[in-house]
Design an enzyme around this catalytic site. Structure first.
Site, PDB file in Angstrom:
ATOM      1  N   GLN A 192      67.743  56.266   8.310  1.00  0.00           N
ATOM      2  CA  GLN A 192      69.489  56.175   8.465  1.00  0.00           C
ATOM      3  C   GLN A 192      70.524  55.747   6.941  1.00  0.00           C
ATOM      4  O   GLN A 192      71.498  56.540   6.889  1.00  0.00           O
ATOM      5  CB  GLN A 192      70.182  55.375   9.342  1.00  0.00           C
ATOM      6  CG  GLN A 192      70.820  55.755  10.386  1.00  0.00           C
ATOM      7  CD  GLN A 192      71.782  54.721  11.061  1.00  0.00           C
ATOM      8  OE1 GLN A 192      71.833  53.665  11.123  1.00  0.00           O
ATOM      9  NE2 GLN A 192      72.107  55.667  12.556  1.00  0.00           N
ATOM     10  N   ALA A 196      97.090  62.708 -29.604  1.00  0.00           N
ATOM     11  CA  ALA A 196      98.428  63.404 -27.772  1.00  0.00           C
ATOM     12  C   ALA A 196      97.640  64.354 -26.943  1.00  0.00           C
ATOM     13  O   ALA A 196      97.079  65.452 -27.165  1.00  0.00           O
ATOM     14  CB  ALA A 196      99.642  64.628 -28.700  1.00  0.00           C
ATOM     15  N   GLU A 239      94.751  75.235 -14.147  1.00  0.00           N
ATOM     16  CA  GLU A 239      93.861  74.450 -14.732  1.00  0.00           C
ATOM     17  C   GLU A 239      93.358  73.789 -13.495  1.00  0.00           C
ATOM     18  O   GLU A 239      92.095  73.563 -13.054  1.00  0.00           O
ATOM     19  CB  GLU A 239      94.265  73.615 -16.122  1.00  0.00           C
ATOM     20  CG  GLU A 239      92.526  73.417 -16.681  1.00  0.00           C
ATOM     21  CD  GLU A 239      93.287  72.631 -17.841  1.00  0.00           C
ATOM     22  OE1 GLU A 239      93.889  72.790 -18.055  1.00  0.00           O
ATOM     23  OE2 GLU A 239      91.624  72.462 -18.412  1.00  0.00           O
ATOM     24  N   GLU A 269      94.880  59.383 -13.989  1.00  0.00           N
ATOM     25  CA  GLU A 269      95.869  58.008 -13.452  1.00  0.00           C
ATOM     26  C   GLU A 269      97.265  59.158 -13.816  1.00  0.00           C
ATOM     27  O   GLU A 269      98.459  58.512 -13.567  1.00  0.00           O
ATOM     28  CB  GLU A 269      95.491  56.809 -14.825  1.00  0.00           C
ATOM     29  CG  GLU A 269      94.311  55.597 -14.854  1.00  0.00           C
ATOM     30  CD  GLU A 269      93.254  56.565 -15.211  1.00  0.00           C
ATOM     31  OE1 GLU A 269      92.891  57.501 -14.993  1.00  0.00           O
ATOM     32  OE2 GLU A 269      92.458  55.773 -14.801  1.00  0.00           O
TER      33      GLU A 269
HETATM   34  C1  LIG Z   1      84.687  67.663 -22.755  1.00  0.00           C
HETATM   35  C2  LIG Z   1      86.593  68.069 -23.162  1.00  0.00           C
HETATM   36  C3  LIG Z   1      87.015  69.337 -23.456  1.00  0.00           C
HETATM   37  C4  LIG Z   1      88.713  69.013 -23.484  1.00  0.00           C
HETATM   38  N1  LIG Z   1      89.254  70.954 -23.647  1.00  0.00           N
HETATM   39  C5  LIG Z   1      89.442  70.906 -23.606  1.00  0.00           C
HETATM   40  C6  LIG Z   1      90.278  71.983 -24.343  1.00  0.00           C
HETATM   41  O1  LIG Z   1      90.370  72.919 -24.219  1.00  0.00           O
HETATM   42  N2  LIG Z   1      91.770  72.051 -24.117  1.00  0.00           N
HETATM   43  C7  LIG Z   1      92.506  70.807 -24.618  1.00  0.00           C
HETATM   44  O2  LIG Z   1      93.742  70.690 -25.051  1.00  0.00           O
HETATM   45  N3  LIG Z   1      91.806  69.726 -23.921  1.00  0.00           N
HETATM   46  C8  LIG Z   1      90.819  69.702 -24.118  1.00  0.00           C
HETATM   47  N4  LIG Z   1      90.095  68.410 -23.696  1.00  0.00           N
HETATM   48  C9  LIG Z   1      91.336  67.072 -23.623  1.00  0.00           C
HETATM   49  C10 LIG Z   1      91.273  66.476 -23.040  1.00  0.00           C
HETATM   50  O3  LIG Z   1      92.444  67.381 -22.302  1.00  0.00           O
HETATM   51  C11 LIG Z   1      92.015  64.856 -23.473  1.00  0.00           C
HETATM   52  O4  LIG Z   1      91.060  64.349 -23.212  1.00  0.00           O
HETATM   53  C12 LIG Z   1      92.736  64.434 -21.325  1.00  0.00           C
HETATM   54  O5  LIG Z   1      94.109  65.376 -21.784  1.00  0.00           O
HETATM   55  C13 LIG Z   1      93.069  62.979 -22.067  1.00  0.00           C
HETATM   56  O6  LIG Z   1      93.185  62.485 -23.136  1.00  0.00           O
HETATM   57  P1  LIG Z   1      92.249  61.536 -24.175  1.00  0.00           P
HETATM   58  O7  LIG Z   1      92.035  61.719 -23.827  1.00  0.00           O
HETATM   59  O8  LIG Z   1      93.361  61.334 -25.565  1.00  0.00           O
HETATM   60  O9  LIG Z   1      93.295  60.156 -23.554  1.00  0.00           O
HETATM   61  P2  LIG Z   1      94.570  58.953 -24.081  1.00  0.00           P
HETATM   62  O10 LIG Z   1      95.949  60.390 -23.725  1.00  0.00           O
HETATM   63  O11 LIG Z   1      94.235  59.162 -24.982  1.00  0.00           O
HETATM   64  O12 LIG Z   1      94.311  58.769 -22.443  1.00  0.00           O
HETATM   65  C14 LIG Z   1      92.923  57.498 -22.468  1.00  0.00           C
HETATM   66  C15 LIG Z   1      93.497  56.961 -21.040  1.00  0.00           C
HETATM   67  O13 LIG Z   1      94.363  56.237 -20.872  1.00  0.00           O
HETATM   68  C16 LIG Z   1      94.590  56.325 -19.473  1.00  0.00           C
HETATM   69  N5  LIG Z   1      96.086  56.607 -19.808  1.00  0.00           N
HETATM   70  C17 LIG Z   1      96.475  57.865 -20.617  1.00  0.00           C
HETATM   71  N6  LIG Z   1      98.232  57.439 -20.442  1.00  0.00           N
HETATM   72  C18 LIG Z   1      98.108  56.920 -19.324  1.00  0.00           C
HETATM   73  C19 LIG Z   1      99.868  56.105 -18.660  1.00  0.00           C
HETATM   74  N7  LIG Z   1     100.884  56.549 -18.612  1.00  0.00           N
HETATM   75  N8  LIG Z   1      98.984  55.385 -17.189  1.00  0.00           N
HETATM   76  C20 LIG Z   1      98.356  55.557 -17.141  1.00  0.00           C
HETATM   77  N9  LIG Z   1      97.063  55.502 -17.732  1.00  0.00           N
HETATM   78  C21 LIG Z   1      96.552  56.263 -18.810  1.00  0.00           C
HETATM   79  C22 LIG Z   1      94.379  57.604 -19.354  1.00  0.00           C
HETATM   80  O14 LIG Z   1      94.054  58.173 -17.744  1.00  0.00           O
HETATM   81  C23 LIG Z   1      92.810  57.336 -19.604  1.00  0.00           C
HETATM   82  O15 LIG Z   1      91.975  56.843 -18.875  1.00  0.00           O
HETATM   83  C24 LIG Z   1      88.977  67.993 -23.139  1.00  0.00           C
HETATM   84  C25 LIG Z   1      88.426  66.681 -22.820  1.00  0.00           C
HETATM   85  C26 LIG Z   1      86.477  67.051 -23.271  1.00  0.00           C
HETATM   86  C27 LIG Z   1      86.925  65.376 -22.863  1.00  0.00           C
END
Ligand SMILES: Cc1cc2nc3c(=O)[nH]c(=O)nc-3n(C[C@H](O)[C@H](O)[C@H](O)COP(=O)(O)OP(=O)(O)OC[C@H]3O[C@@H](n4cnc5c(N)ncnc54)[C@H](O)[C@@H]3O)c2cc1C
Length: 379
Positions: free
Chosen positions: A279, A132, A242, A367
């Site tokens: 340029q 999630a 945020e 996205e």
């Molecule tokens: C360095 C770092 C610090 C962080 N710090 C925090 C924190 O302090 N607290 C916290 O709670 N979280 C934190 N996060 C988590 C961050 O908010 C999530 O990584 C982010 O919300 C994306 O979730 P996911 O990585 O699970 O990607 P996913 O949700 O698995 O998504 C993967 C890819 O699929 C795309 N995607 C997903 N759903 C859709 C859709 N419906 N339509 C089109 N494209 C889609 C996304 O855009 C992405 O490109 C952190 C992440 C990082 C890397």
């Protein structure tokens, strides 16, 4: 040139103080901290004493006041210093503390906020899980009521300051599936059944990132932040804040890239000329300036709307998506202008390029931001 009329003598005084803090406390050590993968906890206390951590937070709870404008100003100026890992680590309370202040009981606010804003205690935000991230409504960490406690089981992923924090604002499932079953709980470091392990990243090395594990972790029921099963709205309001903060950060970081690149192109010579006299190079730097103007205008408009009480959800989502995308282009162009020097570790431009991708992912991916905006705009 005057920016937006909401920036006045007071904001510029605070801006100067922030620049001084960066120049005196971060700039001389930032590179060494990056390589070491950590900055000293003492910096939190210095930032607290300087009033920096309190910018945008109510004076009643130890803040320096100023609302959303000062919240964003702090992030823009810290990012301008070019040490994103330090800035992220230092400012995680900006996402961990607001739910406590917006929804928490008075006792919790008084216990937690002054210590955090003084830099004596650290708070972080734990929403994301292995299954999630974007799909927040799919949170699986369960908090089951047992007498005067909640019993937590589950995992959190990618949590900034997850190793070093004292307090964790954690999203948990207390009810049925979907967004209606979510709540927020304050979990304290050292609670039995609560562990953390570090994650290694491509950038932001000085900011710790962790996986959190809850195994039959008993948390007092009075640590509930807001009402049971009403956490989703709090999470979403916090995301909006945020994202505005991230956009301010991106404006600051892009300004850093601009200044570094302009300086380099004025020093480095090829074919008997300074780089900026070619340029093609000059236009690349001008494109960065153009993107900064556009980002700044969108940011200031969103801050202004927020100050009028408008949540500006689609505008902030589009601002975050736009700024992150344009920042990536600016960082890539800057490295191109630096040539080999932009690839070798140790320059602000090299780091900004390596760290630009996270800005399109964290706090709501590009996205997901476009999807949110499209729904809000009825597209
Ligand atoms: C360095 C770092 C610090 C962080 N710090 C925090 C924190 O302090 N607290 C916290 O709670 N979280 C934190 N996060 C988590 C961050 O908010 C999530 O990584 C982010 O919300 C994306 O979730 P996911 O990585 O699970 O990607 P996913 O949700 O698995 O998504 C993967 C890819 O699929 C795309 N995607 C997903 N759903 C859709 C859709 N419906 N339509 C089109 N494209 C889609 C996304 O855009 C992405 O490109 C952190 C992440 C990082 C890397």
């Amino acid at each position: 040139m005057q920016r937006h009329p909401m920036y006045d003598d007071d904001t510029e005084t605070v801006r100067d103080q922030l620049r001084r803090f960066v120049a005196e406390e971060i700039e001389p050590n930032g590179e060494a901290w990056e390589e070491a993968g950590e900055f000293p906890l003492e910096l939190f206390r210095k930032a607290g004493a300087a009033g920096l951590l309190g910018l945008g937070f109510d004076e009643e709870y130890g803040g320096a006041g100023g609302g959303i404008l000062y919240y964003c100003l702090a992030r823009e100026e810290l990012a301008r210093g070019g040490f994103a890992g330090v800035r992220v680590g230092l400012m995680v309370h900006g996402i961990g503390l607001p739910p406590v202040l917006a929804l928490g009981p008075d006792e919790m606010k008084k216990r937690v906020a002054p210590a955090v804003l003084a830099g004596e205690k650290l708070i972080c935000l734990a929403i994301s899980e292995p299954e999630a991230g974007s799909d927040v409504a799919n949170i699986k960490t369960v908090a089951k009521r047992d007498g005067d406690h909640y019993v937590l089981n589950g995992q959190k992923m990618f949590i900034s300051n997850g190793m070093r924090a004292d307090y964790y604002t954690v999203a948990v499932r207390t009810g049925g599936p979907g967004m209606e079953g979510l709540s927020l709980l304050l979990v304290e470091k050292g609670t039995e059944g609560f562990e953390q392990t570090p994650l290694m990243k491509s950038g932001w090395w000085t900011s710790d990132t962790a996986t959190l594990y809850f195994n039959d972790c008993r948390v007092p029921a009075e640590n509930l932040i807001g009402e049971e099963n009403a956490g989703f709205r709090g999470i979403m309001n916090n995301f909006n804040l945020e994202r505005l903060g991230i956009a301010a950060t991106i404006v600051g970081s892009t300004k850093c890239i601009f200044e570094e690149t302009k300086h380099y192109a004025s020093e480095r010579q090829t074919f008997g000329k300074h780089l900026r006299e070619h340029q093609v190079v000059r236009h690349k730097i001008t494109d960065i300036a153009m993107r900064i103007q556009a980002m700044e205008a969108m940011l200031d408009s969103a801050i202004w709307r927020a100050l009028q009480g408008d949540k500006a959800i689609p505008e902030i989502a589009l601002l975050k998506a736009f700024a992150a995308t344009e920042h990536e282009k600016c960082a890539a162009d800057a490295v191109q202008i630096f040539g080999g020097a932009g690839i070798i570790r140790g320059s602000k431009v090299e780091r900004a390029f390596r760290e630009s991708k996270i800005l399109s992912i964290g706090g709501g991916s590009t996205e997901v931001m476009k999807d949110l905006a499209s729904r809000q705009l009825g597209i």
